[in-house]
Design an enzyme around this catalytic site. Structure first.
Site, PDB file in Angstrom:
ATOM      1  N   GLY A  31      -7.355  -6.341   5.830  1.00  0.00           N
ATOM      2  CA  GLY A  31      -6.485  -6.137   4.671  1.00  0.00           C
ATOM      3  C   GLY A  31      -5.474  -7.269   4.514  1.00  0.00           C
ATOM      4  N   ARG A  32      -4.693  -7.208   3.431  1.00  0.00           N
ATOM      5  CA  ARG A  32      -3.667  -8.248   3.186  1.00  0.00           C
ATOM      6  C   ARG A  32      -2.684  -8.314   4.361  1.00  0.00           C
ATOM      7  NH1 ARG A  32      -4.801  -6.444  -2.098  1.00  0.00           N
ATOM      8  NH2 ARG A  32      -3.930  -4.451  -1.525  1.00  0.00           N
ATOM      9  N   GLY A  60       9.054   1.953   6.180  1.00  0.00           N
ATOM     10  CA  GLY A  60       8.487   1.511   4.905  1.00  0.00           C
ATOM     11  C   GLY A  60       8.710   0.036   4.673  1.00  0.00           C
ATOM     12  N   THR A  90       9.578   1.030   0.321  1.00  0.00           N
ATOM     13  CA  THR A  90      10.903   0.394   0.418  1.00  0.00           C
ATOM     14  C   THR A  90      11.863   0.977  -0.605  1.00  0.00           C
ATOM     15  OG1 THR A  90       9.833  -1.608   1.166  1.00  0.00           O
ATOM     16  CG2 THR A  90      12.093  -1.828   0.370  1.00  0.00           C
ATOM     17  N   THR A 102       2.581   2.938   3.873  1.00  0.00           N
ATOM     18  CA  THR A 102       3.458   3.698   2.976  1.00  0.00           C
ATOM     19  C   THR A 102       2.623   4.719   2.189  1.00  0.00           C
ATOM     20  OG1 THR A 102       3.244   2.107   1.179  1.00  0.00           O
ATOM     21  CG2 THR A 102       5.032   1.750   2.760  1.00  0.00           C
ATOM     22  N   LYS A 104      -1.335  -2.675  -5.495  1.00  0.00           N
ATOM     23  CA  LYS A 104      -0.606  -1.619  -4.749  1.00  0.00           C
ATOM     24  C   LYS A 104      -0.954  -0.243  -5.310  1.00  0.00           C
ATOM     25  CE  LYS A 104       3.882  -0.374  -2.869  1.00  0.00           C
ATOM     26  NZ  LYS A 104       3.313  -0.188  -1.522  1.00  0.00           N
ATOM     27  N   GLU A 124     -11.530  -2.105  11.682  1.00  0.00           N
ATOM     28  CA  GLU A 124     -11.627  -1.841  10.247  1.00  0.00           C
ATOM     29  C   GLU A 124     -12.348  -0.505  10.044  1.00  0.00           C
ATOM     30  OE1 GLU A 124     -11.149  -2.241   7.084  1.00  0.00           O
ATOM     31  OE2 GLU A 124      -9.554  -3.732   7.299  1.00  0.00           O
ATOM     32  N   HIS A 132       5.761  -4.856  -7.510  1.00  0.00           N
ATOM     33  CA  HIS A 132       4.752  -5.277  -6.532  1.00  0.00           C
ATOM     34  C   HIS A 132       3.497  -5.759  -7.247  1.00  0.00           C
ATOM     35  CE1 HIS A 132       7.159  -3.048  -3.570  1.00  0.00           C
ATOM     36  NE2 HIS A 132       6.526  -3.760  -2.647  1.00  0.00           N
TER      37      HIS A 132
HETATM   38  P1  NAD Z   1      -4.921  -3.488   1.945  1.00  0.00           P
HETATM   39  O1  NAD Z   1      -5.666  -2.500   1.100  1.00  0.00           O
HETATM   40  O2  NAD Z   1      -5.083  -4.951   1.672  1.00  0.00           O
HETATM   41  O3  NAD Z   1      -5.301  -3.264   3.506  1.00  0.00           O
HETATM   42  C1  NAD Z   1      -5.509  -2.013   4.103  1.00  0.00           C
HETATM   43  C2  NAD Z   1      -6.685  -2.174   5.077  1.00  0.00           C
HETATM   44  O4  NAD Z   1      -6.808  -0.978   5.850  1.00  0.00           O
HETATM   45  C3  NAD Z   1      -8.036  -2.385   4.346  1.00  0.00           C
HETATM   46  O5  NAD Z   1      -8.669  -3.545   4.857  1.00  0.00           O
HETATM   47  C4  NAD Z   1      -8.819  -1.118   4.681  1.00  0.00           C
HETATM   48  O6  NAD Z   1     -10.226  -1.322   4.768  1.00  0.00           O
HETATM   49  C5  NAD Z   1      -8.196  -0.745   6.028  1.00  0.00           C
HETATM   50  N1  NAD Z   1      -8.456   0.656   6.395  1.00  0.00           N
HETATM   51  C6  NAD Z   1      -8.384   1.762   5.617  1.00  0.00           C
HETATM   52  N2  NAD Z   1      -8.745   2.845   6.313  1.00  0.00           N
HETATM   53  C7  NAD Z   1      -9.034   2.421   7.573  1.00  0.00           C
HETATM   54  C8  NAD Z   1      -9.483   3.076   8.760  1.00  0.00           C
HETATM   55  N3  NAD Z   1      -9.688   4.402   8.795  1.00  0.00           N
HETATM   56  N4  NAD Z   1      -9.705   2.329   9.854  1.00  0.00           N
HETATM   57  C9  NAD Z   1      -9.486   0.989   9.848  1.00  0.00           C
HETATM   58  N5  NAD Z   1      -9.077   0.302   8.747  1.00  0.00           N
HETATM   59  C10 NAD Z   1      -8.850   1.022   7.625  1.00  0.00           C
HETATM   60  O7  NAD Z   1      -3.397  -3.050   1.846  1.00  0.00           O
HETATM   61  P2  NAD Z   1      -2.098  -3.911   2.287  1.00  0.00           P
HETATM   62  O8  NAD Z   1      -1.526  -4.584   1.109  1.00  0.00           O
HETATM   63  O9  NAD Z   1      -2.402  -4.677   3.519  1.00  0.00           O
HETATM   64  O10 NAD Z   1      -1.096  -2.708   2.650  1.00  0.00           O
HETATM   65  C11 NAD Z   1      -1.415  -1.740   3.627  1.00  0.00           C
HETATM   66  C12 NAD Z   1      -0.281  -0.734   3.738  1.00  0.00           C
HETATM   67  O11 NAD Z   1       0.879  -1.385   4.277  1.00  0.00           O
HETATM   68  C13 NAD Z   1       0.155  -0.122   2.397  1.00  0.00           C
HETATM   69  O12 NAD Z   1       0.503   1.233   2.595  1.00  0.00           O
HETATM   70  C14 NAD Z   1       1.381  -0.943   2.036  1.00  0.00           C
HETATM   71  O13 NAD Z   1       2.257  -0.295   1.158  1.00  0.00           O
HETATM   72  C15 NAD Z   1       1.981  -1.127   3.399  1.00  0.00           C
HETATM   73  N6  NAD Z   1       2.953  -2.220   3.558  1.00  0.00           N
HETATM   74  C16 NAD Z   1       4.032  -1.965   4.341  1.00  0.00           C
HETATM   75  C17 NAD Z   1       4.963  -2.952   4.611  1.00  0.00           C
HETATM   76  C18 NAD Z   1       6.110  -2.652   5.557  1.00  0.00           C
HETATM   77  O14 NAD Z   1       6.906  -3.558   5.874  1.00  0.00           O
HETATM   78  N7  NAD Z   1       6.202  -1.419   6.059  1.00  0.00           N
HETATM   79  C19 NAD Z   1       4.803  -4.235   4.063  1.00  0.00           C
HETATM   80  C20 NAD Z   1       3.685  -4.478   3.268  1.00  0.00           C
HETATM   81  C21 NAD Z   1       2.746  -3.462   3.038  1.00  0.00           C
END
Ligand code: NAD
Length: 279
Positions: free
Chosen positions: A21-22, A133, A177, A110, A170, A44, A166
């Site tokens: 993921g990102r 968050g 946040t 989140t 998202k 993953e 965002h």
């Molecule tokens: P994204 O969709 O790019 O990445 C999520 C990844 O999780 C995907 O690659 C997906 O395949 C994987 N995934 C889903 N279910 C899974 C499982 N059961 N087993 C293994 N992998 C699994 O999303 P993102 O932009 O990387 O964001 C992810 C989360 O982090 C979101 O909830 C986002 O809001 C949160 N986030 C939090 C902060 C923070 O500081 N707390 C900062 C940025 C993003």
């Protein structure tokens, strides 16, 4: 240079779940470049097109000899901690596995509903969990400033609105946040956020309820995360803002949390605890 997949006894081994993921890729880059930690596993979801790929190559740092798998139990069994930015359902499952393996679990996911929060709180009886968050130093400081401002400027004089933008991918709103900042404002006012928040407005809404904490959400492009808390009075307005320019701020914060939680007694901790900012 150390290859992450090779065992290094003095370094903390971290499993990155959601490694494709990102945030997962930002975490691989951060862990690979920070001292005292290494990527010990990458997980993953079953069926991901990235299974079998090298986590470092996918994240753009070259081969690190850590293959992405869909087997969290095997990965957790040999690691010291888990960095988890995935989905609420996945994070609940990972909390159980991390508790079994007795390793620290850092949750950045989140969009958790009350049922997810309850399950994570239950898991924290047996596991050391750090959940926030927003893992950045800047937002955690902003949280404190918002609480102080909301306390100093009462509901009869100042209205509070939380504004966020965002990227277009998202899936949850308001952002974790925005909710964290809304909670800080509510704490400052000594009120319950759920009872006092206005999450959206449309049509003939009537006048603004006194003391409400309003939320406004924007989505578009590649914005990593912009947040502002506005305190609007008669004839003046204060804006407290944070702009995330790079996902590495969250990734570095998550690594700091994992190091802080390593060997700490079970419980549910926040980034405020990690950064020594909690009251
Ligand atoms: P994204 O969709 O790019 O990445 C999520 C990844 O999780 C995907 O690659 C997906 O395949 C994987 N995934 C889903 N279910 C899974 C499982 N059961 N087993 C293994 N992998 C699994 O999303 P993102 O932009 O990387 O964001 C992810 C989360 O982090 C979101 O909830 C986002 O809001 C949160 N986030 C939090 C902060 C923070 O500081 N707390 C900062 C940025 C993003």
């Amino acid at each position: 240079m150390m290859i992450d997949g090779d065992k290094n006894m003095s370094s903390m081994g971290l499993v990155i779940v959601g490694a494709a993921g990102r945030m997962g890729q930002a975490l691989v880059r951060a862990v690979h470049t920070m001292d005292g930690v290494h990527v010990d596993g990458a997980v993953e979801r079953a069926g991901s097109a990235c299974l079998g790929k090298d986590a470092g190559e996918l994240a753009g740092v070259g081969r690190i000899k850590v293959e992405i798998t869909d087997d969290p139990l095997a990965a957790f069994a040999k690691a010291d901690g888990v960095l988890d930015f995935t989905t609420p359902d996945a994070s609940v499952d990972f909390a159980g596995y991390a508790a079994q393996a007795r390793i620290v679990h850092v949750i950045g996911t989140t969009g958790c509903e009350a049922e997810h929060e309850d399950k994570i709180r239950m898991a924290a009886h047996h596991a050391t969990i750090v959940k926030s968050g927003n893992m950045s130093l800047g937002v955690n400081l902003l949280e404190i400033l918002v609480e102080q401002a909301a306390k100093a400027l009462g509901p009869n004089e100042f209205d509070i609105e939380v504004l966020e933008m965002h990227h277009k991918h998202k899936v949850d709103a308001p952002s974790g946040t925005a909710l964290l900042l809304g909670e800080a404002a509510a704490r400052g006012r000594n009120i319950d956020l759920d009872q006092n928040s206005v999450r959206s407005r449309d049509g003939h809404t009537g006048a603004r309820p006194s003391g409400a904490i309003g939320f406004a959400t924007m989505r578009g492009g590649s914005v990593i995360g912009d947040h502002s808390v506005l305190l609007a009075g008669t004839g003046e307005r204060i804006t407290l803002s944070h702009h995330a320019e790079d996902r590495s701020i969250f990734a570095r914060g998550a690594v700091t949390a994992a190091r802080w939680g390593n060997g700490r007694k079970p419980g549910l901790y926040s980034m405020q605890d990690v950064l020594g900012l909690s009251a």
